[in-house]
Design an enzyme around this catalytic site. Structure first.
Site, PDB file in Angstrom:
ATOM      1  N   THR A 183      -5.723   0.836   0.279  1.00  0.00           N
ATOM      2  CA  THR A 183      -5.883  -0.003   1.466  1.00  0.00           C
ATOM      3  C   THR A 183      -6.837   0.705   2.429  1.00  0.00           C
ATOM      4  O   THR A 183      -6.861   1.934   2.479  1.00  0.00           O
ATOM      5  CB  THR A 183      -4.504  -0.192   2.132  1.00  0.00           C
ATOM      6  OG1 THR A 183      -3.724  -1.029   1.290  1.00  0.00           O
ATOM      7  CG2 THR A 183      -4.594  -0.808   3.514  1.00  0.00           C
ATOM      8  N   ARG A 211       3.741 -12.732  -1.606  1.00  0.00           N
ATOM      9  CA  ARG A 211       4.171 -11.531  -0.874  1.00  0.00           C
ATOM     10  C   ARG A 211       3.122 -11.157   0.198  1.00  0.00           C
ATOM     11  O   ARG A 211       1.931 -11.136  -0.056  1.00  0.00           O
ATOM     12  CB  ARG A 211       4.353 -10.380  -1.855  1.00  0.00           C
ATOM     13  CG  ARG A 211       4.820  -9.065  -1.212  1.00  0.00           C
ATOM     14  CD  ARG A 211       3.674  -8.115  -0.978  1.00  0.00           C
ATOM     15  NE  ARG A 211       4.125  -6.835  -0.458  1.00  0.00           N
ATOM     16  CZ  ARG A 211       3.309  -5.872  -0.032  1.00  0.00           C
ATOM     17  NH1 ARG A 211       2.020  -6.044  -0.081  1.00  0.00           N
ATOM     18  NH2 ARG A 211       3.780  -4.758   0.456  1.00  0.00           N
ATOM     19  N   VAL A 212       3.600 -10.863   1.391  1.00  0.00           N
ATOM     20  CA  VAL A 212       2.716 -10.416   2.471  1.00  0.00           C
ATOM     21  C   VAL A 212       3.198  -9.047   2.935  1.00  0.00           C
ATOM     22  O   VAL A 212       4.379  -8.868   3.231  1.00  0.00           O
ATOM     23  CB  VAL A 212       2.756 -11.404   3.663  1.00  0.00           C
ATOM     24  CG1 VAL A 212       1.773 -10.954   4.740  1.00  0.00           C
ATOM     25  CG2 VAL A 212       2.441 -12.824   3.206  1.00  0.00           C
ATOM     26  N   ASP A 214       2.293  -5.355   5.383  1.00  0.00           N
ATOM     27  CA  ASP A 214       2.152  -5.089   6.823  1.00  0.00           C
ATOM     28  C   ASP A 214       0.733  -5.268   7.335  1.00  0.00           C
ATOM     29  O   ASP A 214       0.521  -5.470   8.535  1.00  0.00           O
ATOM     30  CB  ASP A 214       2.578  -3.636   7.111  1.00  0.00           C
ATOM     31  CG  ASP A 214       1.716  -2.628   6.345  1.00  0.00           C
ATOM     32  OD1 ASP A 214       1.455  -2.869   5.141  1.00  0.00           O
ATOM     33  OD2 ASP A 214       1.298  -1.634   6.947  1.00  0.00           O
ATOM     34  N   THR A 233      -1.058   2.594   6.519  1.00  0.00           N
ATOM     35  CA  THR A 233      -1.121   2.356   5.075  1.00  0.00           C
ATOM     36  C   THR A 233       0.121   2.932   4.402  1.00  0.00           C
ATOM     37  O   THR A 233       0.619   3.990   4.798  1.00  0.00           O
ATOM     38  CB  THR A 233      -2.392   2.959   4.447  1.00  0.00           C
ATOM     39  OG1 THR A 233      -2.352   2.729   3.026  1.00  0.00           O
ATOM     40  CG2 THR A 233      -2.520   4.454   4.716  1.00  0.00           C
ATOM     41  N   GLY A 234       0.613   2.239   3.399  1.00  0.00           N
ATOM     42  CA  GLY A 234       1.824   2.669   2.701  1.00  0.00           C
ATOM     43  C   GLY A 234       2.547   1.429   2.203  1.00  0.00           C
ATOM     44  O   GLY A 234       1.990   0.329   2.224  1.00  0.00           O
ATOM     45  N   GLY A 236       4.198  -1.626   2.493  1.00  0.00           N
ATOM     46  CA  GLY A 236       4.141  -2.440   3.699  1.00  0.00           C
ATOM     47  C   GLY A 236       5.475  -2.859   4.276  1.00  0.00           C
ATOM     48  O   GLY A 236       5.635  -2.963   5.503  1.00  0.00           O
TER      49      GLY A 236
HETATM   50  N1  ASP Z   1       0.314  -1.551   3.249  1.00  0.00           N
HETATM   51  C1  ASP Z   1      -0.274  -2.257   2.144  1.00  0.00           C
HETATM   52  C2  ASP Z   1       0.656  -3.376   1.730  1.00  0.00           C
HETATM   53  O1  ASP Z   1       1.843  -3.179   1.737  1.00  0.00           O
HETATM   54  C3  ASP Z   1      -0.528  -1.421   0.948  1.00  0.00           C
HETATM   55  C4  ASP Z   1      -1.094  -0.054   1.229  1.00  0.00           C
HETATM   56  O2  ASP Z   1      -1.317   0.333   2.356  1.00  0.00           O
HETATM   57  O3  ASP Z   1      -1.346   0.668   0.253  1.00  0.00           O
HETATM   58  O4  ASP Z   1       0.175  -4.423   1.359  1.00  0.00           O
END
Ligand code: ASP
Length: 319
Positions: A183, A211-212, A214, A233-234, A236
């Site tokens: 991301t 799916r949505v 963050d 990022t992570g 979500g």
């Molecule tokens: N935060 C993003 C999501 O959950 C994915 C990511 O940051 O790697 O869609």
């Protein structure tokens, strides 16, 4: 003083294992955009909002990041992309969800912000809005890379064989780690003291339809006000449940940006969402904390660009 920071996703467990063959290309992308856009921010020819949008666009164009072309594939093998952008001065925001054909989702979100209302658009209507505003429309297949298709195939094979061993799962996870989550995001402080933040993603490999995460949720993946700008990022879901980006801003009212962001990540981790964030403040603080093995990241400050993946920033890196 101006600041520009970017991330290209966080992920992985355990100790840093060094760069993969693909990593120099990711570093180069961040370095080049930081040098170019940082200089324009410094000479006052670029404001914070345009800087974060251009930074994210450049990373959406780099197929090794999980945004725009090179996004990961959902459960049905399609690409659906989310993005958002926010301006600190007036908290204007634009957010788009489940785009399937816009080359630059963050630019669609930017156009929405400039239009002023509504804040969020979803699906085909969002692509159509982007197309009408001049954002290049491409086929879903154009957005897919061989790397992402191979990752998706592995994900599907593991699912199709319920008897898959832990070793198979570990292999899949390991591949995920090596390729990072990808991301992308950017935060900026411009010469007029204004802040902005932007984030863009393809989500997660094999995500269920609809799916949505963050990334397009203002206050979760992205936030900017007159004191701070944040991009996360992570995993979500945990960032949504902690309103991570906004909580960083609230924490920052009574503590340093470093402490404010650390507390947020400490809150996110027990919910299964270890990751990272980037943030800048109007006072000139910049932080890039993460709790995973790696986070692709870079900072422009006082004419100096530094980029990093593992625990250390590489100031001497030259593309
Ligand atoms: N935060 C993003 C999501 O959950 C994915 C990511 O940051 O790697 O869609």
């Amino acid at each position: 003083m101006v600041l520009l920071a970017v991330h290209g996703g966080a992920g992985g467990d355990g100790a840093w294992r060094g760069m993969t063959d693909a990593d120099p290309q990711r570093l180069r992308c961040m370095f080049v955009l930081l040098e170019r856009l940082g200089a324009q921010l410094a000479d006052g020819s670029l404001d914070a909002l345009e800087a974060v949008t251009l930074a994210v666009e450049a990373m959406e164009d780099e197929a090794l990041f999980n945004a725009g072309r090179g996004s990961v594939l959902d459960a049905e093998g399609r690409i659906t992309m989310d993005a958002s952008v926010m301006r600190g001065t007036d908290r204007a925001a634009g957010s788009v969800v489940a785009l399937t054909q816009s080359r630059h989702p963050v630019r669609v979100a930017h156009h929405l912000l400039q239009q002023g209302w509504p804040v969020m658009l979803v699906g085909q209507a969002a692509d159509d809005f982007g197309g009408a505003a001049g954002v290049e429309q491409v086929g879903n297949d154009w957005l897919k890379t061989e790397l992402r298709q191979a990752q998706w195939q592995k994900w599907r094979d593991a699912k199709l064989h319920p008897g898959a061993t832990d070793e198979d799962d570990a292999l899949l996870d390991h591949d995920g780690e090596e390729d990072g989550w990808g991301t992308v995001g950017a935060v900026a402080l411009d010469a007029n003291g204004q802040l902005a933040a932007a984030t863009s993603t393809g989500g997660m490999t094999g995500k269920p339809l609809g799916r949505v995460g963050d990334t397009p949720i203002i206050g979760a993946g992205t936030w900017a006000d007159d004191r701070v700008a944040v991009s996360c990022t992570g995993v979500g879901e945990a960032f949504i449940r902690t309103a991570a980006a906004h909580t960083t801003a609230v924490n920052h009212r009574t503590m340093s940006l470093q402490e404010a962001s650390k507390r947020v990540l400490d809150d996110v981790a027990p919910l299964g969402g270890r990751g990272g964030l980037i943030a800048v403040s109007a006072q000139g603080e910049v932080v890039v904390p993460f709790q995973t093995m790696l986070m692709y990241r870079g900072v422009y400050r006082d004419g100096v660009v530094s980029v990093g993946i593992g625990p250390d920033m590489e100031e001497g890196f030259r593309p």
